[in-house]
Design a protein around this motif. Structure first.
Motif, PDB file in Angstrom:
ATOM      1  N   ILE A 111       0.763  -1.229   0.320  1.00  0.00           N
ATOM      2  CA  ILE A 111      -0.050  -0.255  -0.315  1.00  0.00           C
ATOM      3  C   ILE A 111       1.003   1.204  -0.145  1.00  0.00           C
ATOM      4  O   ILE A 111       1.826   1.634   0.972  1.00  0.00           O
ATOM      5  CB  ILE A 111      -1.127   0.147   1.662  1.00  0.00           C
ATOM      6  N   VAL A 112       0.761   2.458  -0.487  1.00  0.00           N
ATOM      7  CA  VAL A 112       1.556   3.216  -0.890  1.00  0.00           C
ATOM      8  C   VAL A 112       0.222   4.542  -0.552  1.00  0.00           C
ATOM      9  O   VAL A 112      -1.045   4.597  -1.370  1.00  0.00           O
ATOM     10  CB  VAL A 112       1.854   4.054  -2.474  1.00  0.00           C
ATOM     11  N   LEU A 113       0.698   5.435   0.705  1.00  0.00           N
ATOM     12  CA  LEU A 113       0.022   5.663   1.202  1.00  0.00           C
ATOM     13  C   LEU A 113      -0.452   7.563   0.701  1.00  0.00           C
ATOM     14  O   LEU A 113       0.185   7.745   0.007  1.00  0.00           O
ATOM     15  CB  LEU A 113      -0.507   6.464   2.668  1.00  0.00           C
ATOM     16  N   GLY A 114      -1.875   8.002   0.585  1.00  0.00           N
ATOM     17  CA  GLY A 114      -1.655   9.322   0.238  1.00  0.00           C
ATOM     18  C   GLY A 114      -0.534  10.144   1.002  1.00  0.00           C
ATOM     19  O   GLY A 114      -0.121  10.226   1.949  1.00  0.00           O
ATOM     20  N   THR A 115      -0.428  10.705   0.363  1.00  0.00           N
ATOM     21  CA  THR A 115       1.295  11.826   1.273  1.00  0.00           C
ATOM     22  C   THR A 115       1.240  13.759   1.248  1.00  0.00           C
ATOM     23  O   THR A 115       0.162  13.850   0.237  1.00  0.00           O
ATOM     24  CB  THR A 115       2.717  11.741   0.663  1.00  0.00           C
ATOM     25  N   LEU A 116       1.370  13.638   2.003  1.00  0.00           N
ATOM     26  CA  LEU A 116       1.738  15.627   2.648  1.00  0.00           C
ATOM     27  C   LEU A 116       3.043  15.682   1.422  1.00  0.00           C
ATOM     28  O   LEU A 116       3.937  15.661   2.054  1.00  0.00           O
ATOM     29  CB  LEU A 116       1.416  16.233   3.711  1.00  0.00           C
ATOM     30  N   LEU A 117       2.987  16.918   1.005  1.00  0.00           N
ATOM     31  CA  LEU A 117       4.320  17.575   0.560  1.00  0.00           C
ATOM     32  C   LEU A 117       4.574  18.869   0.975  1.00  0.00           C
ATOM     33  O   LEU A 117       3.144  19.835   0.757  1.00  0.00           O
ATOM     34  CB  LEU A 117       3.792  17.842  -1.043  1.00  0.00           C
ATOM     35  N   ASP A 171       7.131  21.795   0.682  1.00  0.00           N
ATOM     36  CA  ASP A 171       7.874  22.662   0.500  1.00  0.00           C
ATOM     37  C   ASP A 171       9.285  21.007  -0.563  1.00  0.00           C
ATOM     38  O   ASP A 171      10.486  21.274  -1.005  1.00  0.00           O
ATOM     39  CB  ASP A 171       9.770  22.748   1.140  1.00  0.00           C
ATOM     40  N   GLY A 172       8.670  20.812  -0.933  1.00  0.00           N
ATOM     41  CA  GLY A 172       8.574  19.829  -2.673  1.00  0.00           C
ATOM     42  C   GLY A 172       8.373  18.602  -1.726  1.00  0.00           C
ATOM     43  O   GLY A 172       9.922  17.385  -2.478  1.00  0.00           O
ATOM     44  N   LEU A 173       9.201  18.137  -1.042  1.00  0.00           N
ATOM     45  CA  LEU A 173       9.017  16.976  -0.096  1.00  0.00           C
ATOM     46  C   LEU A 173       8.426  16.531   0.482  1.00  0.00           C
ATOM     47  O   LEU A 173       7.174  16.988   1.063  1.00  0.00           O
ATOM     48  CB  LEU A 173      10.075  16.618   0.737  1.00  0.00           C
ATOM     49  N   VAL A 174       7.707  14.978   0.550  1.00  0.00           N
ATOM     50  CA  VAL A 174       6.946  14.158   1.644  1.00  0.00           C
ATOM     51  C   VAL A 174       7.654  14.734   3.032  1.00  0.00           C
ATOM     52  O   VAL A 174       8.515  14.367   3.455  1.00  0.00           O
ATOM     53  CB  VAL A 174       6.957  13.186   1.300  1.00  0.00           C
ATOM     54  N   ALA A 175       5.968  15.082   3.847  1.00  0.00           N
ATOM     55  CA  ALA A 175       6.445  15.456   5.440  1.00  0.00           C
ATOM     56  C   ALA A 175       5.056  14.700   6.406  1.00  0.00           C
ATOM     57  O   ALA A 175       5.199  14.956   6.915  1.00  0.00           O
ATOM     58  CB  ALA A 175       6.909  17.178   5.323  1.00  0.00           C
ATOM     59  N   GLY A 176       4.465  14.108   5.493  1.00  0.00           N
ATOM     60  CA  GLY A 176       3.483  13.168   6.229  1.00  0.00           C
ATOM     61  C   GLY A 176       2.649  12.071   5.479  1.00  0.00           C
ATOM     62  O   GLY A 176       2.325  12.771   4.505  1.00  0.00           O
ATOM     63  N   SER A 177       1.542  11.706   6.256  1.00  0.00           N
ATOM     64  CA  SER A 177       0.399  10.768   5.050  1.00  0.00           C
ATOM     65  C   SER A 177      -0.878  11.466   5.589  1.00  0.00           C
ATOM     66  O   SER A 177      -1.128  12.850   6.511  1.00  0.00           O
ATOM     67  CB  SER A 177       0.376   9.693   5.592  1.00  0.00           C
ATOM     68  N   TRP A 178      -2.016  10.821   4.638  1.00  0.00           N
ATOM     69  CA  TRP A 178      -3.084  11.726   5.132  1.00  0.00           C
ATOM     70  C   TRP A 178      -4.135  10.410   4.297  1.00  0.00           C
ATOM     71  O   TRP A 178      -4.264   9.207   3.588  1.00  0.00           O
ATOM     72  CB  TRP A 178      -3.378  13.192   4.308  1.00  0.00           C
ATOM     73  N   LYS A 179      -5.444  10.917   5.082  1.00  0.00           N
ATOM     74  CA  LYS A 179      -6.894   9.400   4.594  1.00  0.00           C
ATOM     75  C   LYS A 179      -7.436   9.685   4.959  1.00  0.00           C
ATOM     76  O   LYS A 179      -8.021  11.470   5.843  1.00  0.00           O
ATOM     77  CB  LYS A 179      -6.684   8.687   5.517  1.00  0.00           C
ATOM     78  N   THR A 180      -8.836   9.700   4.089  1.00  0.00           N
ATOM     79  CA  THR A 180     -10.355  10.091   4.875  1.00  0.00           C
ATOM     80  C   THR A 180     -11.044   8.984   5.145  1.00  0.00           C
ATOM     81  O   THR A 180     -10.873   7.917   4.832  1.00  0.00           O
ATOM     82  CB  THR A 180     -11.274  11.234   3.462  1.00  0.00           C
TER      83      THR A 180
END
Length: 371
Positions: free
Chosen positions: A307-313, A315-324
């Motif tokens: 599984i590849v989670l939704g991610t927070l970008l 400054d151009g870099l992955v900095a977290g994940s997210w889901k609904t």
């Protein structure tokens, strides 16, 4: 000699080509084609959310309409995973990626297919395809339906593996309502030729595929192109392209190839906060993903079960994940965020909820970094 490109500079180039520095006014079909498809095995949301992050006024019906009008399809392509692509790319990419599918079938399913010699496509596999074609063209079939229909001719083989062999032997597309926003359905298959009313490209252009990859994902090494596609031995293709490309290098001395006129912004260019869709190819299309995904965060967004989670970008870099879940969009930063980034993340979350019809939904942003 030009200075080496830093990881940050490579990240900015990638984000520019992915329309994640500034959202685009391209229509859905043009964006799908530019991206050479969107990974789509998790139906239906990821491709829609991928386009939402890149297109300014994108609406679900714009992509649903492409699928219903047979202008776009869902089919196993790059890396052997389901991608949503334009009809034209389906007919072109599927024959180019046949070697990958052949290899995956041999390595994953050979032991479960003792009735078949998988080393010769013109032999047993072609015969299985000839048996499967009228079955799926008479009516779309799920793999759970197709495998047992093929089993009587191959009594020692597993029905589920026979269905996978049929997917390798034939260009099987998933038909609507699979992949439609707000509707959905089982993964039922027919052949691309039957669904689209056209044959596969007889002489597909591998050079063209590599050039399109660079337009959407470059600059890149040969290993990067191979990671994205699942094909091997692409170094000679890059060499053959010669003066159609420029050669660059990264901080580790690796040779990077690129299109001469492709955007390569300064690394100081601001990168806005974005919510990246689950399974987004931005994170899956390079051997070295550190231009956008810090290595220490890889295991937090790519799980052991694929599984590849939704991610927070940020400054151009992955900095977290997210889901609904049930109208609540939860963002989980991996480290404390500045106030402005938190506000932007909340605004992006509200945009996703509005797109999904959750006008009364809410965005929850974790107060603390999550390990």
């Amino acid at each position: 000699m030009t200075a080496p490109l830093t990881a940050r500079a490579l990240g900015r180039a990638l984000l520019a080509r992915q329309h994640l520095l500034e959202r685009s006014t391209l229509d859905a079909a043009a964006m799908v084609r530019h991206l050479v498809g969107l990974q789509a095995q998790a139906a239906p949301e990821p491709p829609y959310l991928g386009l939402l992050g890149r297109i300014e006024d994108f609406r679900p019906e714009q992509l649903t309409g492409l699928l219903e009008r047979r202008e776009a399809v869902r089919i196993a392509l790059q890396r052997g995973t389901i991608h949503l692509v334009t009809a034209e790319d389906c007919l072109t990419l599927r024959p180019l990626l046949q070697p990958l599918l052949d290899r995956q079938l041999r390595t994953t399913y050979a032991a479960r297919l003792p009735d078949l010699d998988l080393t010769d496509r013109a032999g047993d596999l072609a015969a299985l395809g000839a048996r499967a074609r009228p079955l799926v063209e008479a009516e779309p079939r799920t793999f759970q339906q197709l495998g047992p229909l093929l089993a009587p001719a191959y009594p020692a083989s597993e029905p589920a593996a026979l269905a996978q062999a049929a997917r390798c032997a034939l260009p099987l597309v998933q038909v609507p309502p699979r992949g439609l926003w707000g509707r959905g359905g089982p993964a039922a298959h027919t052949t691309a030729e039957h669904w689209l009313g056209r044959p596969l490209e007889a002489a597909p252009d591998l050079d063209g595929l590599v050039l399109r990859y660079l337009a959407a994902f470059g600059p890149a090494t040969a290993a990067d192109v191979q990671k994205w596609s699942g094909l091997t031995r692409l170094g000679p293709v890059l060499t053959r392209l010669g003066d159609r490309l420029v050669k660059l290098r990264d901080e580790y001395g690796r040779t990077l190839y690129d299109l001469p006129d492709a955007p390569r912004p300064e690394e100081s260019v601001p990168a806005p906060v974005r919510l990246l869709a689950p399974f987004d190819n931005l994170l899956l299309s390079h051997a070295d993903r550190t231009r956008v995904l810090p290595e220490e965060y890889r295991s937090r967004v790519m799980t052991v079960n694929g599984i590849v989670l939704g991610t927070l970008l940020v400054d151009g870099l992955v900095a977290g994940s997210w889901k609904t879940e049930e109208g609540v969009l939860t963002v989980r930063p991996f480290a404390p965020l500045p106030r402005a980034a938190r506000q932007d993340a909340e605004a992006e979350g509200a945009r996703v909820l509005a797109f999904a019809g959750h006008d009364t939904g809410r965005v929850v942003l974790s107060a603390e970094a999550h390990g």
